[in-house]
Design an enzyme around this catalytic site. Structure first.
Site, short mmCIF file in Angstrom:
data_model
loop_
_atom_site.label_atom_id
_atom_site.label_comp_id
_atom_site.label_asym_id
_atom_site.label_seq_id
_atom_site.Cartn_x
_atom_site.Cartn_y
_atom_site.Cartn_z
N HIS A 1 54.52 41.20 48.81
CA HIS A 1 55.66 42.12 48.86
C HIS A 1 55.60 43.11 47.71
O HIS A 1 55.72 44.32 47.90
CB HIS A 1 56.97 41.32 48.80
N ARG B 1 10.32 43.30 37.54
CA ARG B 1 11.76 43.61 37.60
C ARG B 1 12.29 43.49 39.02
O ARG B 1 11.60 43.80 39.98
CB ARG B 1 12.01 45.07 37.16
N TYR C 1 45.73 58.77 65.11
CA TYR C 1 46.16 59.01 63.73
C TYR C 1 46.17 57.70 62.94
O TYR C 1 46.13 56.62 63.51
CB TYR C 1 47.55 59.66 63.69
N LYS D 1 15.10 50.96 42.82
CA LYS D 1 14.18 51.23 41.73
C LYS D 1 12.79 51.54 42.26
O LYS D 1 12.17 52.55 41.88
CB LYS D 1 14.13 50.03 40.78
N MET E 1 20.43 40.63 38.01
CA MET E 1 19.23 39.84 38.32
C MET E 1 18.25 39.89 37.16
O MET E 1 18.50 40.53 36.15
CB MET E 1 18.61 40.32 39.62
N CYS F 1 49.67 51.61 61.41
CA CYS F 1 50.65 51.75 60.34
C CYS F 1 50.60 50.56 59.40
O CYS F 1 51.48 50.38 58.59
CB CYS F 1 52.04 51.96 60.91
N ARG G 1 18.02 57.31 39.18
CA ARG G 1 18.93 56.87 40.26
C ARG G 1 20.17 57.76 40.20
O ARG G 1 20.44 58.40 39.17
CB ARG G 1 19.29 55.41 40.12
N SER H 1 51.23 51.64 67.97
CA SER H 1 50.90 51.71 66.54
C SER H 1 50.44 50.32 66.13
O SER H 1 51.20 49.36 66.23
CB SER H 1 52.11 52.15 65.74
N GLY I 1 22.09 44.52 35.65
CA GLY I 1 22.15 43.32 34.82
C GLY I 1 22.37 42.03 35.56
O GLY I 1 22.46 40.96 34.96
#
Lengths: 919, 919
Positions: free
Chosen positions: B484, B95, B895, B26, B106, B875, B362, B808, B104
């Protein structure tokens, strides 16, 4: 070009005893003896590098063949014989020889070089046709078996057949012609079995034998032995090719083994046995009764066996009497060798037609008693230094000195009677005999009636603690070296055999099947915690001298020579070690024992071990079942005074020394019953609705309790538990301090994985401690630290050390998580892992330095990067294991902590770590 | 001296928008607007460093007070008013304002500086006595609540009392005298509540308010919000003290909010609402119906609400009509701001007596659809680059585009009817409606009959897979984001809500209690995988455009504008990313889906997921129950052709791309039933003695199956399993290759902790592969690599890489072991850990970079130290989580692999990783 072959003989050698890694123990010592002018048969050693090369490249290095042939020529010159010569043949032995002795594990071939023509030369040379043919048939048998892979019993079968045909009983009754015939039969058999003739070319024989010896490095036996003794697969074996000498050339020949001191007691006396007209293998095989070397031993032996002096002197004379000149030479040699090697030697010799040849010398294996005696004696004799003496003692040697033992004679008897019914893992050293009981409560009840009992279970649980304490020993069918039974038993100094899979327990019938026998409740049984043997019936047992003097105070130290040497050794150890040695103890009694053994504080006091006794478990259960904070606090208030009493006792027992108390660690379901029946009973007892109780038990169940809601996670969920425990500790400390006793409490937060967990718990501890001190208007210094028992804790030790005042590595759990290996379940496949050579040693026994050790190093470095003087210790089971203690020293720990009976071992290992570092 | 206070106003400022960390969002934006010449009320920002200092030292830094007073003097000068002046008083707002918006969470105080004397000045100045006293009573109420901690409802109570007394309904009906009386009542009440007078000194008011705002950084709301949004506790908030401007000074005043583009759709149109004669809080509170800013929106709104043009124009005119000059100015400002910030802005403004003041700008929050549209539009407009556009899209934005969603209107309706009965964890994004079933078999059976079902379970197990696949969605009472149910559902792209603790399931009655209602089998239920909401009854749902085009092929891309933008974005991502993106898939179907989403191979194919179907489970059980090798091999022979068929299907679906197949991983007991009843049934089915079967089940039970006999440990114990699986893979590969399709099999050994485990398994794989290739006379290239999923594997990666051709990282298990945290059990305390701020994010969702990440780095470094080009991937579930993908990029992975529906997210994140690295 690289040198692969090392010659020795005629008073000089290319190698020496410092070259064991290259030449193997046997080869290096043969070279050393040659250099010392001691008569050894000439020969040469093919180095271990050839073995390594062979395994890597599946072939021999270039130039090896020439080097071997050249060496062989030199040997021919020294002995003035010729390999394969039909008139004057040189025969050789081909033997393995690794860096450390692996007795009987690898292959050996004797009499090599003999064939259809050289056998005649040998006969002429020795003027003994029978000897020559006997050597030939022995060679075919040995070579056929070892090199060609033919089952040895098949040769024995042919030999038996011939003896039957001849109507004789002993091999020696066969004459030269019989043996010639036997050789023919053997050769024919080999042709049939292998589809090729028995090799006649001596060079071919030699290379085949060398191949076989190198290959035997990887036979199953050898691999298994390496696993057991933590010998690296990469070391390889050397091969020794040595001119044969014969102890079986008549009555002026013989062979024997000797020790320069008594390997059982350590007594300083020359000790050994020999056989007249025999080859080395005959002594080992034990076919004929060997004779003593010294006259004194010979007379003692005769007395024990009710043999008259007359009979002894004629039939079983000592070497001292039989060949006094050889004896005199042997005495000179043994004295020279012991002085040279500065340690007790184990010797092998052969006498060929009155001439003494030394075939081997090596450092002799010995019992714990012998080890301590010899080490101390040698310091007194000025032969070695205190530091060297300390290095000569192994942890297990001390254990032997401390634990009660079975009378070896009685065990031998039991064996003869077929009463050794099973073998498990020797988890708690010692020897225990008692009546079988299958329930912990029964153990308690029977013990109260004065019965000695052995508690036999599939496995034990924390609820069994009192029963275990009441029992003489614990025997379990499941679990490994660090199972509950094993850990608790060692903590108690109790004899324990675990993982004895042969037991098939039927709790309902209160009996077990083992080795086809049924043993019932009340039957006598004996368990040997040093060997893992389970023996049906009683076996005589006695407490050790050390324990009688130090713990039981039932023996005057002046009348305890073993104790005195033990104590001397411990003093030396304390002089050199830098690591502190603490103990893991949960009771004033254990603390007292540990202190007598030299513990300098407690490294791990497990508060939950106090939770099972009497009313406590009731209050603990109330705490767990409390539906709200208020009721939970009420239950905790009941526990508070009991915990405080425990701490007071422990603080007093450890006056002046630090006491590390770990806050509640196990998951709460461990404190509740799990069987329907038991839940019903408890619901009646506590006046709690059965369904409610059952559903609470269910809700606490975990898939992986090891990774579940435990350790500081409990304190995070229930800060009131941390508050109560802190209050108990600080109140106890203040009360003890008031009595003028110095108290050093160290509060330890378990299972921390994130620095914020630690912060939150430390805040509660500090706040509560402040409250208590303000209430009482007194103060006490205390530390707050953490266990490092999760990989994440080690990896983020820099963050944790911002607030933690000490680290204690909990290597049991750290091993479990680092390996992903549950010690409760690993029993099923860990033995296979050891056998297959995946782990060279059980990682729950010795610190895995490559993997776990890396993590520990990271933990130490990161911890010290934030707080450079942070106190670091270990409180896992590894804290009393020698290689682990040394590792802790090397990576900069401040102390180790172990079970009371391991304290002396830790002190010794800590000293060795310093000395080894200096070397 | 350090500067703590930054002034802004009158077209200039000491700060700017790049100083968000210091001034908060702000404050930085107010400064920036001032610099841009946009009208903002003058004021100053106290930096976040003061907050940090305050929390560390419990006091303010030296010199702060003077700086604040000095800044206040400057503001006074700019507005030509004086703080506390009775004639011409300056009032201010105080503020909060953190680095990122925490709407909202604080505290804020408005109208500060008003008191018994300045109120009169304000009245005179504004010529509006009622306004002045209304401001005063609002101030007491707000200050009393926020700063003095008095319950707001108590003020409301007094206000209601007065209105009753006066016989009026609305606040606005109270006149100035009433409000004066109200102020007196309020002040009296404050005195009673707090025992002190309401502060009259404006400076005291200001400091109290500043204190309160700083303290509100640590209120529960704010902490919870930070947890949810991974905002560091250390950032702190700034405090903005700004001269008040008033939108409630009559009909020429007003206040509003606006977005520069539509935050729901992304459409390029100015969009907003305002209220005449109101303060900002009135718009947010929604007490009065706000009016549209543009005429077009106003007319649309009126049409939707059946309001005549006449009524609209008079009662609800647009700002465009009502204040055309102000509107014009606002349009200029919004265009300027959007162009300046180069992103869609969310604005707040106030009109005081016809003068426009901007209170905030903002970057606006937006839906996934809006995010994609805006980013692409802005590239087209030349406002941002492709790279910037990619950075603007979050993973969850893509998820929204891909998943079916509930019709928001229908959800609103359900809420109104009280049908939102519970909320769980949104584990599998999407929206699903169906009939409740409680058993997996029922799900299958019902689905076959054409019913849509939601499978509701306490938790799911591998046996439930087919039922899960048959269901529209899965709802569980237990388990976390990686349970699971959650993992499998995400893998299936299935809607799933887990850990919904409010459910009380009674399997016997086939019903569940929730929120006081009883829902039975067959009742309709809807679950929202984006929000976690569980809704009784049906809710309308539709598949996404992206899925319709890419997977179902039911929609022409030309008619799919969302798809087209999605595809454009993906193309950009692929242009920049360096990481490969693979998928975790176990079936040809999943492989096909993943490929359509852009997967470049399979990173994890779990062979055991194929073991549960049809006859297979029978054969698998035969294999487990086999008493000897021969029978085990027989059973394995039955499995072989089935496994081969699976692999053929997968290889075809992934033609040309590598397929990593993990050998059998789970402990064998997962394939056997555990309930007495089921064991009985199986014993009949298989013709196996019940006791035998039961004892086998018992013997396979483990205390900690996660750390038990699984992974390569199975292959070590039963090499024949490894042989069978290798054979199936290689045979399948050869057959597919024969069809002219390129196949790249990669065989992965799971749960390796020691390089020798890997070696032993690789030997079996290589030997078997060679056999198969020789049998067939054909060859195929393949790789053998390992999972790195145990700490020891990472710590000894140098050893393992000697033989392993790829790594992996299995970060699911690696997280479990590194943290010592069972993901099956963590559900019980993990939420508490997140809440207490121990973990800022669930470590099973995003890689814990500090701890786990350290281990991963060690693994990569050590692995590459031995084999510098070793292929490294991930993985675990983390492979599709944006922060984790970026981390993998940074530490040098080749990867990532994730579930099919996460593939586009991984592609995007991989591109962002590259772009962020460049910045």
């Amino acid at each position: 070009m690289k040198k692969y072959v090392y010659l020795f003989g005629n008073g000089k050698a290319e190698g020496n005893s410092s070259m064991k890694n290259l030449l193997g123990g046997k080869g290096a010592n043969l070279a050393e003896m040659a250099n010392l002018g001691i008569p050894v048969p000439p020969g040469f050693t093919i180095s271990t590098e050839v073995c390594t090369y062979y395994y890597k490249n599946k072939t021999y290095p270039e130039g090896l063949k020439d080097e071997v042939l050249n060496a062989l020529k030199n040997v021919e010159k020294m002995v003035e014989k010729k390999f394969g010569d039909e008139k004057n043949p040189l025969l050789v032995s081909v033997r393995s020889g690794a860096r450390v002795s692996m007795p009987g594990m690898m292959d050996t071939v004797l009499n090599l070089g003999i064939n259809d023509t050289t056998v005649n030369g040998l006969a002429a040379l020795t003027n003994n046709e029978r000897f020559a043919w006997d050597s030939y048939r022995r060679f075919i048998q040995m070579f056929g078996n070892v090199v060609m892979g033919i089952d040895s019993s098949k040769f024995e079968h042919i030999l038996s057949g011939l003896k039957k045909e001849k109507g004789v009983e002993y091999d020696t009754e066969l004459d030269a012609d019989d043996l010639k015939k036997l050789v023919d039969l053997y050769k024919e058999f080999v042709r049939k079995e292998k589809g090729e003739d028995f090799p006649q070319d001596p060079y071919k024989q030699m290379w085949m034998a060398i191949d076989a010896v190198f290959k035997s490095w990887d036979n199953e036996r050898a691999i298994a032995y390496r696993r057991m003794h933590q010998i690296s697969d990469d070391w390889g074996t050397a091969v020794n090719v040595v001119a044969m000498v014969y102890g079986n050339m008549g009555d002026n020949s013989g062979t024997g083994v000797a020790f320069t001191r008594d390997p059982a007691t350590g007594e300083k006396k020359f000790f050994g046995e020999f056989l007249i007209n025999a080859q080395g293998e005959d002594v080992v095989a034990g076919i004929r009764t060997p004779q003593a070397i010294t006259l004194k031993d010979s007379r003692k032996w005769a007395k024990e066996h009710n043999i008259s002096e007359e009979e002894r002197r004629t039939k079983y004379p000592s070497l001292e009497e039989y060949m006094p000149e050889v004896y005199k030479q042997l005495v000179e040699i043994y004295q020279k060798l012991e002085k040279h090697y500065r340690d007790m030697q184990d010797l092998e010799f052969t006498i060929e037609r009155g001439k003494l040849w030394m075939l081997q010398t090596r450092t002799g294996k010995r019992t714990g008693f012998a080890a301590v005696n010899i080490a101390i004696d040698m310091v007194d004799e000025g032969l070695i230094t205190e530091k060297e003496a300390l290095l000569r003692i192994e942890g297990e040697h001390l254990t032997q000195l401390m634990n009660p033992i079975f009378d070896p004679e009685d065990v031998k008897k039991a064996k003869g009677e077929g009463r050794i019914v099973a073998k498990g893992l020797p988890a708690g050293p010692g020897a225990a005999t008692g009546k079988i009981v299958f329930y912990a409560e029964d153990a308690e009840a029977w013990a109260e009636k004065g019965e000695k009992v052995i508690l036999v279970r599939d496995e034990t649980s924390p609820e069994d603690i009192k029963g275990m304490d009441s029992a003489e020993g614990i025997l379990t069918a499941r679990g490994g070296m660090t199972s509950h039974a094993a850990v608790v038993a060692r903590g108690m100094g109790k004899t324990c055999v675990v993982g004895c899979g042969a037991l098939d327990i039927d709790y309902d019938k209160k009996e077990m099947k083992v080795s086809g026998k049924v043993l019932k409740e009340g039957d006598w049984i004996s368990i040997d915690g040093n060997t893992g043997e389970v023996i049906q019936g009683k076996v005589k047992v006695k407490p050790s001298e050390v324990v009688q003097v130090m713990i039981e105070k039932t023996l005057d130290p002046e009348n305890a020579p073993v104790y005195k040497k033990f104590e001397k050794l411990m003093k030396w150890a304390d002089k050199y070690r830098k690591l502190g040695v603490r103990t893991n103890a949960d009771t004033p009694k254990d603390s007292g024992v540990a202190r007598k053994f030299g513990a300098e504080g407690i490294g791990l006091c497990r508060t939950e071990h106090m939770f099972f006794e009497g009313e406590r478990i009731q209050a603990v259960r109330e705490m767990i079942l409390a539906e709200n904070l208020e009721n939970r606090k009420k239950a905790l208030e009941k526990i508070l005074p009991m915990q405080k009493e425990d701490f007071i006792g422990i603080f007093k027992a450890m006056a002046g020394f630090p006491v590390t108390i770990r806050l509640l660690d196990p998951p709460l379901h461990e404190f509740l019953p799990h069987e329907e029946e038991d839940i019903k009973e408890l619901s009646n007892e506590m006046g709690v609705d059965f369904e409610t109780l059952k559903s609470k038990v269910e809700s606490l169940k975990e898939m992986n309790p090891m990774l579940g809601h435990r350790g500081c996670r409990l304190g995070i969920s229930y800060p009131e538990i941390t508050e109560m425990q802190t209050r108990a500790i600080i109140e106890a400390a203040l009360e003890v301090k008031k009595q003028g006793i110095e108290v050093k409490p160290e509060i330890m937060i378990p299972l921390v994985g994130h620095y914020k967990e630690f912060e939150l718990q430390k805040d509660i501890v500090d706040r509560t401690a402040k409250e208590v001190m303000e209430e009482r208007g007194e103060t006490i210094d205390y530390l707050v630290g953490t266990m490092i028992e999760l990989p994440r804790a080690a990896l983020t030790a820099d963050e944790i050390a911002q607030n933690a005042e000490f680290f204690s590595f909990g290597t049991n759990d750290l091993t479990q998580t680092t390996f992903g290996l549950s010690r409760d379940d690993a029993g099923k496949f860990l033995p296979e892992y050891i056998e297959k050579g995946i782990y060279s040693v059980d990682p729950f026994v010795a610190i895995d330095q490559k993997g776990l050790g890396e993590l520990m190093k990271i933990g130490v470095e990161k911890g010290r990067s934030t707080r450079k003087d942070i106190k670091i210790g270990i409180c896992g089971e590894h804290g009393g294991e020698p290689s682990s203690v040394k590792f802790c020293h090397r990576i900069g720990f401040n102390y180790v902590s172990c079970s009371p009976y391991r304290v002396p071992i830790a002190r010794l290992s800590a000293a060795q770590a310093v000395i080894e570092e200096e070397n």
